[in-house]
Design a protein around this motif. Sequence first.
Motif, short mmCIF file in Angstrom:
data_model
loop_
_atom_site.label_atom_id
_atom_site.label_comp_id
_atom_site.label_asym_id
_atom_site.label_seq_id
_atom_site.Cartn_x
_atom_site.Cartn_y
_atom_site.Cartn_z
N VAL A 31 0.85 -1.19 0.00
CA VAL A 31 0.00 0.00 0.00
C VAL A 31 0.89 1.24 0.00
N THR A 32 0.65 2.14 -0.93
CA THR A 32 1.50 3.34 -1.03
C THR A 32 1.31 4.23 0.19
N PHE A 33 2.41 4.90 0.58
CA PHE A 33 2.31 5.76 1.76
C PHE A 33 3.08 7.07 1.61
N ALA A 34 4.03 7.17 0.66
CA ALA A 34 4.82 8.41 0.57
C ALA A 34 5.48 8.51 -0.79
N LYS A 35 5.80 9.77 -1.17
CA LYS A 35 6.58 10.04 -2.37
C LYS A 35 7.88 10.73 -1.96
N ALA A 36 8.95 10.45 -2.69
CA ALA A 36 10.24 11.10 -2.40
C ALA A 36 11.06 11.18 -3.67
N TYR A 37 11.92 12.19 -3.76
CA TYR A 37 12.70 12.39 -4.97
C TYR A 37 14.11 12.88 -4.66
N SER A 38 14.56 12.74 -3.43
CA SER A 38 15.92 13.16 -3.09
C SER A 38 16.55 12.17 -2.14
N GLY A 39 17.89 12.16 -2.12
CA GLY A 39 18.61 11.33 -1.17
C GLY A 39 19.56 10.34 -1.79
N LEU A 40 19.47 10.11 -3.11
CA LEU A 40 20.40 9.19 -3.78
C LEU A 40 21.48 9.97 -4.52
N THR A 41 22.59 9.32 -4.78
CA THR A 41 23.63 9.92 -5.60
C THR A 41 23.22 9.86 -7.06
N ASP A 42 23.91 10.63 -7.90
CA ASP A 42 23.60 10.60 -9.34
C ASP A 42 23.77 9.20 -9.90
N ALA A 43 24.81 8.50 -9.44
CA ALA A 43 25.06 7.14 -9.94
C ALA A 43 23.92 6.20 -9.53
N GLU A 44 23.43 6.36 -8.29
CA GLU A 44 22.32 5.52 -7.83
C GLU A 44 21.05 5.84 -8.60
N PHE A 45 20.78 7.12 -8.86
CA PHE A 45 19.60 7.48 -9.64
C PHE A 45 19.65 6.83 -11.03
N ARG A 46 20.83 6.80 -11.63
CA ARG A 46 20.96 6.18 -12.96
C ARG A 46 20.69 4.68 -12.89
N MET A 47 21.15 4.03 -11.82
CA MET A 47 20.93 2.59 -11.66
C MET A 47 19.44 2.30 -11.46
N VAL A 48 18.76 3.11 -10.64
CA VAL A 48 17.33 2.91 -10.42
C VAL A 48 16.56 3.20 -11.70
N ASP A 49 16.97 4.23 -12.43
CA ASP A 49 16.33 4.57 -13.70
C ASP A 49 16.43 3.40 -14.67
N ASP A 50 17.58 2.78 -14.73
CA ASP A 50 17.76 1.63 -15.62
C ASP A 50 16.83 0.49 -15.22
N TYR A 51 16.71 0.27 -13.92
CA TYR A 51 15.81 -0.79 -13.44
C TYR A 51 14.36 -0.48 -13.82
N ILE A 52 13.95 0.76 -13.62
CA ILE A 52 12.56 1.14 -13.92
C ILE A 52 12.24 0.94 -15.39
N LYS A 53 13.13 1.35 -16.27
CA LYS A 53 12.88 1.22 -17.70
C LYS A 53 12.81 -0.24 -18.14
N LYS A 54 13.52 -1.11 -17.45
CA LYS A 54 13.52 -2.53 -17.81
C LYS A 54 12.42 -3.32 -17.10
N ASN A 55 11.80 -2.72 -16.10
CA ASN A 55 10.83 -3.48 -15.29
C ASN A 55 9.50 -2.73 -15.13
N THR A 56 9.14 -1.96 -16.16
CA THR A 56 7.86 -1.25 -16.13
C THR A 56 6.72 -2.24 -16.34
#
Length: 534
Positions: A445-470
């Motif tokens: 169940v969703t409870f919160a939204k967030a968009y800060s706290g990761l490094t640029d490298a981590e954001f790129r890794m998560v972005d890659d995962y999202i694009k491959k697992n939509t």
Amino acid sequence: MKLFAELIKTLDSSNKTNVKVDALTQYFRTASNSDKVWTIAILSHRRPPRPINTNLLRLWAAELAHIPLWLFEDSYHIVGDLAETIALVIPASKNHSDKTLTEFVQEMITLKKKTDEEKKAYLHTNWLTLNYYERFVFTKLITGSFRIGVSQNLMTRALGKATGVNEDILAYKLMGEWNPSTVSFEDLVLNEKEEDNLSRPYPFYLAHAVEGEPQDLGNVTEWSAEHKWDGIRSQTIIRNGEMFIWSRGEELVTDKYPEFNTFLNVIPNGTVMDGEILPWINNAIGSFNDLQTRIGRKTVTPALLKKTPVIIRAYDLLEWEGRDIRNLPYIERRELLEELYHSVKDYALPLQLSERIQLDNWEHALHEKAKARELRSEGLMFKRNDSVYGVGRKKGDWWKWKLDPFSIDAVLTYAMRGSGRRANLFTDYTFALWEDKEDGTRELVTFAKAYSGLTDAEFRMVDDYIKKNTLERFGPVRSVTPKLVFEIGFEGIAFSGRHKSGVATRFPRILRWRHDKTIEEANSIEDLKEMIPK
């Protein structure tokens, strides 16, 4: 408009303070007086109301650019700013308008009452007439979301250099209620009129976060402490038989809190108190979520007053017997505040005194901080005993030592693209926790939204995962295969009937990526509810 657009271009293209101050100073020396007033208003968030719905702006811009709306929307999500997107997609022009900033703003004010066809014609005419940057600024004004990296202090510094008026005096002049449509530059900045000062608050003094440990501040006997209350910072002004309540955001909120009318004829004229507006429910401080039921209401009903009463917890005195006492040492201002409070406390006013804690040692401060959540505070404030009440945020005399955030491990379930330099990455995330169902199963169940706290490298890794697992797409939002676990931090928590989870969190952000955890090990909604102060 040309001069104002050039100013915004300079301000927007540099991170150097001196460059911004010089550009503003030059502008305030050369612009017309009416344009100066509107510039001050715009940069201090006194913009006129938005005259056109942003959905119509997007539709009409797409029509003028001869592109389908879906392509405009995709472009918007990549660019991340509506005004910039419109300025880019509409055919280029090398022209510029001879109309002044004031003329444009006055047109926008009258535009609000016109028909959609008239609004569309007005936009198309100006979008095609203005050059790129003028078009960008024009659309920024239309959208009402005019945010440029210029602080109030930076603007007053430039205005002081241009006019010769002291910066502190300017900060005071620009506080309070004034209307850029009716006030002149002379009356706002240059002239001094006694009647203007009746309702005007003082600039708020702000604290810096403690760097390192509190003991680094030196001799503990030179400091006082108090709890940092989680409410609305305010100034209560009583002058000439009238009362004015100002929020730190320079909003006059007197009518929002009719409880405080009882201060009149009890607290003497010529008094200005600095303090915190707090919800006071069943003789205890409520949550910030409780206070939000008062903040957004245009009409305060008797039922709301009964459900969410409020108090002011005062911690400083800025004016006494009509005299500005901000230059007195903090300890002397506190003594006067305490004398005032004890002289009126028998009247059962919605007024409390924030306790000043005289520290024996720095371990004493640690002990007080440990009680913060129980007391519904965010941590501690340290104030040097001999400090004056300054203007803005200055290092040295006032420090805040906040609690570590609440934290919980949650699962990434939805994502959107970011904006600005992250417009090509999915960096805006929605997180979920487990909820047990009656049939023995569990669901996220969703409870919160967030968009800060990761490094640029981590954001790129998560972005890659999202694009491959939509899993699915809902316009700009993608649902993703639940697999990644993150530790989410937040400042406050309360029950909420408006959220699917039943809980509202305040200032959520990502603390770290939990590579060591599977989604089965993520926390539950029940774990989250257990964190709510009893």
